[in-house]
Design a protein around this motif. Structure first.
Motif, PDB file in Angstrom:
ATOM      1  N   CYS A 138      17.459  29.748 104.342  1.00 55.40           N
ATOM      2  CA  CYS A 138      17.676  28.150 104.886  1.00 55.40           C
ATOM      3  C   CYS A 138      18.081  28.007 106.154  1.00 55.40           C
ATOM      4  O   CYS A 138      18.294  27.036 106.589  1.00 55.40           O
ATOM      5  CB  CYS A 138      18.001  27.196 103.877  1.00 55.40           C
ATOM      6  N   ASN A 139      18.704  29.111 106.705  1.00 53.26           N
ATOM      7  CA  ASN A 139      19.677  29.158 107.986  1.00 53.26           C
ATOM      8  C   ASN A 139      20.722  28.169 107.976  1.00 53.26           C
ATOM      9  O   ASN A 139      21.429  27.764 109.096  1.00 53.26           O
ATOM     10  CB  ASN A 139      18.597  28.492 108.987  1.00 53.26           C
ATOM     11  N   LYS A 140      21.311  28.034 106.914  1.00 56.42           N
ATOM     12  CA  LYS A 140      22.625  27.145 106.810  1.00 56.42           C
ATOM     13  C   LYS A 140      23.703  28.051 107.179  1.00 56.42           C
ATOM     14  O   LYS A 140      23.781  29.091 106.443  1.00 56.42           O
ATOM     15  CB  LYS A 140      22.836  26.609 105.357  1.00 56.42           C
ATOM     16  N   VAL A 141      24.752  27.896 108.150  1.00 54.08           N
ATOM     17  CA  VAL A 141      25.805  28.167 108.593  1.00 54.08           C
ATOM     18  C   VAL A 141      27.045  27.790 107.269  1.00 54.08           C
ATOM     19  O   VAL A 141      27.259  26.556 107.300  1.00 54.08           O
ATOM     20  CB  VAL A 141      26.404  28.184 109.731  1.00 54.08           C
ATOM     21  N   PHE A 142      27.698  28.723 106.663  1.00 56.65           N
ATOM     22  CA  PHE A 142      28.654  28.501 105.830  1.00 56.65           C
ATOM     23  C   PHE A 142      29.724  29.404 105.598  1.00 56.65           C
ATOM     24  O   PHE A 142      29.596  30.606 106.066  1.00 56.65           O
ATOM     25  CB  PHE A 142      28.087  28.229 104.285  1.00 56.65           C
ATOM     26  N   ASN A 143      31.041  28.936 105.122  1.00 62.63           N
ATOM     27  CA  ASN A 143      32.220  29.760 104.872  1.00 62.63           C
ATOM     28  C   ASN A 143      31.923  30.722 103.608  1.00 62.63           C
ATOM     29  O   ASN A 143      31.681  30.105 102.527  1.00 62.63           O
ATOM     30  CB  ASN A 143      33.430  29.063 104.969  1.00 62.63           C
ATOM     31  N   LEU A 144      31.843  31.851 103.573  1.00 60.95           N
ATOM     32  CA  LEU A 144      31.593  32.764 102.415  1.00 60.95           C
ATOM     33  C   LEU A 144      32.648  32.798 101.256  1.00 60.95           C
ATOM     34  O   LEU A 144      32.407  32.728 100.226  1.00 60.95           O
ATOM     35  CB  LEU A 144      31.695  34.420 102.886  1.00 60.95           C
ATOM     36  N   ILE A 145      33.838  32.520 101.603  1.00 65.62           N
ATOM     37  CA  ILE A 145      34.967  32.433 100.706  1.00 65.62           C
ATOM     38  C   ILE A 145      35.070  31.284 100.054  1.00 65.62           C
ATOM     39  O   ILE A 145      35.247  31.001  98.835  1.00 65.62           O
ATOM     40  CB  ILE A 145      36.515  32.848 101.543  1.00 65.62           C
ATOM     41  N   GLU A 146      34.935  30.113 100.777  1.00 61.25           N
ATOM     42  CA  GLU A 146      34.791  28.759 100.182  1.00 61.25           C
ATOM     43  C   GLU A 146      33.681  28.560  99.262  1.00 61.25           C
ATOM     44  O   GLU A 146      33.831  27.887  98.371  1.00 61.25           O
ATOM     45  CB  GLU A 146      34.905  27.632 101.432  1.00 61.25           C
ATOM     46  N   ASN A 147      32.478  29.284  99.591  1.00 63.68           N
ATOM     47  CA  ASN A 147      31.304  28.939  98.888  1.00 63.68           C
ATOM     48  C   ASN A 147      31.059  30.259  97.844  1.00 63.68           C
ATOM     49  O   ASN A 147      30.070  30.449  97.432  1.00 63.68           O
ATOM     50  CB  ASN A 147      30.156  28.809  99.679  1.00 63.68           C
ATOM     51  N   ASN A 148      31.950  31.052  97.720  1.00 65.24           N
ATOM     52  CA  ASN A 148      31.669  32.093  96.585  1.00 65.24           C
ATOM     53  C   ASN A 148      30.673  33.015  96.982  1.00 65.24           C
ATOM     54  O   ASN A 148      29.963  33.372  96.074  1.00 65.24           O
ATOM     55  CB  ASN A 148      31.680  31.672  95.440  1.00 65.24           C
ATOM     56  N   SER A 149      30.394  33.171  98.302  1.00 66.21           N
ATOM     57  CA  SER A 149      29.407  34.402  98.669  1.00 66.21           C
ATOM     58  C   SER A 149      27.982  33.683  98.534  1.00 66.21           C
ATOM     59  O   SER A 149      27.222  34.497  98.267  1.00 66.21           O
ATOM     60  CB  SER A 149      29.651  35.808  98.382  1.00 66.21           C
ATOM     61  N   LYS A 150      27.889  32.452  98.387  1.00 65.31           N
ATOM     62  CA  LYS A 150      26.539  31.682  97.791  1.00 65.31           C
ATOM     63  C   LYS A 150      26.477  30.787  98.842  1.00 65.31           C
ATOM     64  O   LYS A 150      27.227  29.857  99.198  1.00 65.31           O
ATOM     65  CB  LYS A 150      26.534  31.308  96.315  1.00 65.31           C
ATOM     66  N   CYS A 151      25.122  30.483  99.173  1.00 64.13           N
ATOM     67  CA  CYS A 151      24.819  29.324 100.191  1.00 64.13           C
ATOM     68  C   CYS A 151      24.948  28.014  99.468  1.00 64.13           C
ATOM     69  O   CYS A 151      24.482  27.674  98.351  1.00 64.13           O
ATOM     70  CB  CYS A 151      23.431  29.574 100.861  1.00 64.13           C
ATOM     71  N   PRO A 152      25.843  27.107 100.301  1.00 65.37           N
ATOM     72  CA  PRO A 152      25.981  25.853  99.310  1.00 65.37           C
ATOM     73  C   PRO A 152      24.736  24.961  99.387  1.00 65.37           C
ATOM     74  O   PRO A 152      24.602  23.987  98.840  1.00 65.37           O
ATOM     75  CB  PRO A 152      27.262  25.423 100.146  1.00 65.37           C
ATOM     76  N   ASN A 153      23.810  25.349 100.267  1.00 61.66           N
ATOM     77  CA  ASN A 153      22.587  24.332 100.534  1.00 61.66           C
ATOM     78  C   ASN A 153      21.513  24.914  99.331  1.00 61.66           C
ATOM     79  O   ASN A 153      20.957  23.845  99.011  1.00 61.66           O
ATOM     80  CB  ASN A 153      21.832  24.681 101.851  1.00 61.66           C
TER      81      ASN A 153
END
Length: 113
Positions: free
Chosen positions: A76-91
């Motif tokens: 989905c091209n969302k940029v996210f922090n890997l650590i804060e999101n447990n290596s999973k796209c929050p979108n």
């Protein structure tokens, strides 16, 4: 703890820089460490005083800036922090991503007085 060996290499690099630029005293050394790098900032801070003893950097203040471990989701091209999101796209919940930043380890600044 490989951080000690890395600190010794940083000292050599900074001393060479100081010599080439005729610096007599360095006030502050700023390092940037990515959240995803193999370096552990608290270990760098812990071994730094002993490593710089008797060198040009002996009285230097060490500052460490932590760089975020960001990725971009390939779905989905969302940029996210890997650590804060447990290596999973929050979108979209995808685990198919590419690291953008966070593996860095570099000397950002050498501040002379």
């Amino acid at each position: 703890m490989h951080e000690l060996g890395v600190v010794f290499e940083i000292i050599k690099t900074v001393e060479n820089f100081a010599e080439k630029n005729r610096l007599k005293k360095i006030d502050t050394l700023v390092l940037q460490i990515g959240e995803l790098s193999s370096m552990i900032p608290r270990y760098i801070e812990a071994c730094y005083p002993a490593a710089v003893e008797g060198t040009l950097l002996q009285e230097t203040e060490l500052k460490i800036e932590i760089l975020p471990g960001n990725a971009i989701c390939k779905r989905c091209n969302k940029v996210f922090n890997l650590i804060e999101n447990n290596s999973k796209c929050p979108n979209c919940g995808s685990k198919d991503w590419e690291i953008l930043c966070g593996k860095e380890f570099m000397i950002k600044e050498i501040i002379a007085c």
